[in-house]
Design a protein around this motif. Sequence first.
Motif: not given
Length: 303
Positions: A271-296
Amino acid sequence: MARIPKLTTTLAYDRYMAGQRLVSSVDREWRHLVLRSYLEPVRQDLLEAPGLRDFTLMTLASGAEHLERNLGGAWESADMRVNDLWFVPPTPISWRWHSISDEPLSTLHVHIERDLIDSVAQQMGLDASRELSLGDAMRFNDPLIAAMLAALHRAARDPADSRLYVDTLAHALAAHLLQHYSSGNDARRGGATRPERLVPRRIRRVTEYIRTNLAEDLAIAELAEQAGLSSFHFARVFRRETGETPHQFVTRLRLEEAARLLRATDRTVLQIALEVGFENASHFSVQFKRGYGATPLAYRLRA
């Protein structure tokens, strides 16, 4: 053997290739270009292919080869290595090659829509008569083009790279080609430069638009329109004013908003991934870990 047409489309061109397809952007919903890579046979005695309507560049992603082509009735040849570039003309052509390296032989094909090239030419103020012309050279070298093709190749293999990033690369590639490889160097340049004092206000308008529309599929042309600038000038001006490319800025805002929602709500990762503009949860998780050093999920547990 079936007769080879004089011209074909980028999507249909795949059927004439000899190699095993490794990567394709066809299903990635990229704008303006298609990228494919192939693992090629170590030897090909003859490959006949039609011309292409889209502007097409090729390079070696790995290995080396002795490549021959027949364009207009005469065979010519060159030894090709990684980052060497060649242009696929809009006319039927015959190829043959053999590997001259122990490394696997793989090629990278990038097809750029003619409409994008025409649009960027117009934004650059170039005369409509200006045409891309790489001549008849069998091979040419351009480190910047090679780097942009490599970046597109990485993006095609990485589900975390966004369409905005690819969109920016596509416009930059078209602008570079027009600047350095187009005919009619005396072409007219139209339009005066917009007053620099207006630029900060224009960029602020864009950043507010991005914040309001994070969930949307933002495109360079859309953001440039908000700034009242051409796509060609917008990307450069935006980076100068903000210190980030449009892609970096949008990704950072999306991740910041996602982190806030992970801390403040019990919404699911999807839900959060789609709300902030990512295509899917997988795409979001990869980017989030890159930025914050941890999975969502790990970030939420620590928050």
